[in-house]
Write an enzyme that holds these catalytic residues in place. Structure first.
Site, PDB file in Angstrom:
ATOM      1  N   ILE A 259       7.234   4.407  -5.604  1.00 17.02           N
ATOM      2  CA  ILE A 259       7.434   3.872  -4.263  1.00 17.02           C
ATOM      3  C   ILE A 259       7.065   2.397  -4.198  1.00 17.02           C
ATOM      4  CG2 ILE A 259       6.623   4.001  -1.871  1.00 17.02           C
ATOM      5  CD1 ILE A 259       6.515   7.016  -2.179  1.00 17.02           C
TER       6      ILE A 259
ATOM      7  N   LYS B 153       7.111   0.221  -6.596  1.00 19.97           N
ATOM      8  CA  LYS B 153       8.128  -0.527  -7.325  1.00 19.97           C
ATOM      9  C   LYS B 153       9.376  -0.724  -6.475  1.00 19.97           C
ATOM     10  CE  LYS B 153       8.543   0.351 -11.655  1.00 19.97           C
ATOM     11  NZ  LYS B 153       8.860   1.008 -12.963  1.00 19.97           N
TER      12      LYS B 153
ATOM     13  N   LYS C 242       4.891   7.574  -7.924  1.00 17.22           N
ATOM     14  CA  LYS C 242       6.229   8.138  -7.751  1.00 17.22           C
ATOM     15  C   LYS C 242       7.278   7.040  -7.638  1.00 17.22           C
ATOM     16  CE  LYS C 242       4.399  12.283  -5.482  1.00 17.22           C
ATOM     17  NZ  LYS C 242       4.371  13.110  -4.245  1.00 17.22           N
TER      18      LYS C 242
ATOM     19  N   ALA D 182       0.840  -1.203   0.000  1.00 15.84           N
ATOM     20  CA  ALA D 182       0.000   0.000   0.000  1.00 15.84           C
ATOM     21  C   ALA D 182       0.868   1.244   0.000  1.00 15.84           C
ATOM     22  CB  ALA D 182      -0.928   0.005   1.208  1.00 15.84           C
ATOM     23  N   VAL D 183       0.409   2.258  -0.697  1.00 10.98           N
ATOM     24  CA  VAL D 183       1.102   3.547  -0.753  1.00 10.98           C
ATOM     25  C   VAL D 183       0.076   4.632  -0.467  1.00 10.98           C
ATOM     26  CG1 VAL D 183       2.383   5.170  -2.220  1.00 10.98           C
ATOM     27  CG2 VAL D 183       2.791   2.702  -2.420  1.00 10.98           C
TER      28      VAL D 183
ATOM     29  N   TYR E  59       3.707  -5.148 -11.648  1.00 13.55           N
ATOM     30  CA  TYR E  59       4.417  -6.386 -11.351  1.00 13.55           C
ATOM     31  C   TYR E  59       5.071  -6.981 -12.595  1.00 13.55           C
ATOM     32  CZ  TYR E  59       2.049  -6.007  -6.889  1.00 13.55           C
ATOM     33  OH  TYR E  59       1.602  -5.546  -5.677  1.00 13.55           O
TER      34      TYR E  59
END
Length: 258
Positions: free
Chosen positions: A189, A191, A187, A179-180, A224
């Site tokens: 994150i 990844k 941005k 989760a971000v 992914y």
């Protein structure tokens, strides 16, 4: 044919109030993170919070402001908040508070794991330097907040069992609860969190890494695949375990060799 994997989106159904890190309440999207250490008590392995002040950065940061590391005890509330705001954004008081408290308590209390299994929560921390100017000079200090979270384990809860005796599969790490925070999305994150999980899985000696992703979450599937994951075909009548989700949710099961 039915595919299966884990993605970065949230379920809208009200979750059962169980410990946040219970392996049976893994969410098919992703979010999680706080420092955990592998210890034993009464001959039973246990995951507990490590209240240390230092932890190893798993990867070079995306920028000087982003650090990916194992979560610490003091991250627990922000991790719970990141998780709930990502997966349950439509709930209001008091349900939203109860969800956060449930996950916070589960994190700080830890949970049992089978012998030989590993569990870790990773966080992407965005750091800001606050500076104050004055007549005699400039003073500053760093503060950071959790921008994204992820869980990785070798519990094999959602992997097919091996052989007639249904032995747990070994050597395969599993990603869940990515989760971000909304303001930090797109941005890179997520990844970087996945790359950090791969780095940790290699240190654990795993030969591959897997996840489930909501097949309708195109952005997550694309993410992914860009990281080298591939959808694994599942036989039509196979009874492979899947994360619990809203009835009718279809998953892609994705894997990557390390």
């Amino acid at each position: 044919m039915r595919s299966a994997p884990v993605a970065v989106s949230a379920s809208s159904s009200l979750p059962h109030l169980r410990p946040f890190l219970s392996p049976r309440t893994t969410f098919p999207n992703h979010n999680l993170g706080f420092r955990q250490s592998y210890t034993t008590r009464s001959d039973q392995p246990r995951i507990s919070c490590g209240a240390t002040q230092t932890s190893t950065n798993l990867l070079p940061s995306l920028s000087p402001e982003i650090v990916v590391r194992e979560a610490r005890f003091e991250d627990a509330w922000e991790v719970a908040d990141t998780h709930c705001s990502s997966f349950y954004p439509n709930y209001t008081f008091p349900v939203d508070l109860l969800l956060r408290l449930n996950r916070f308590i589960g994190m700080v209390s830890g949970f049992s794991a089978p012998p030989g299994c590993m569990v870790s929560c990773l966080v992407a921390v965005r750091c800001h330097e606050l500076r104050f100017g004055g007549l005699d000079g400039v003073f500053g200090f760093n503060r950071g907040y959790v921008a994204g979270v992820l869980t990785i384990d070798t519990l094999a809860e959602f992997l097919p069992r091996k052989g007639p005796f249904k032995h747990r599969r070994k050597g395969i790490a599993y990603i869940s609860n990515v989760a971000v925070r909304e303001g930090d999305r797109r941005k890179g994150i997520a990844k970087t969190l996945v790359a950090g999980a791969e780095s940790l899985a290699r240190r654990w000696g795993c030969r591959s890494i897997a996840l489930h992703c909501d097949s309708e979450n195109i952005a997550a599937v694309r993410l992914y695949k860009s990281q080298g994951f591939r959808c694994i075909w599942i036989p039509e009548n196979a009874q492979w375990p899947e994360p619990r989700a809203i009835p009718g949710t279809e998953f892609n099961f994705m894997m990557k060799l390390l």
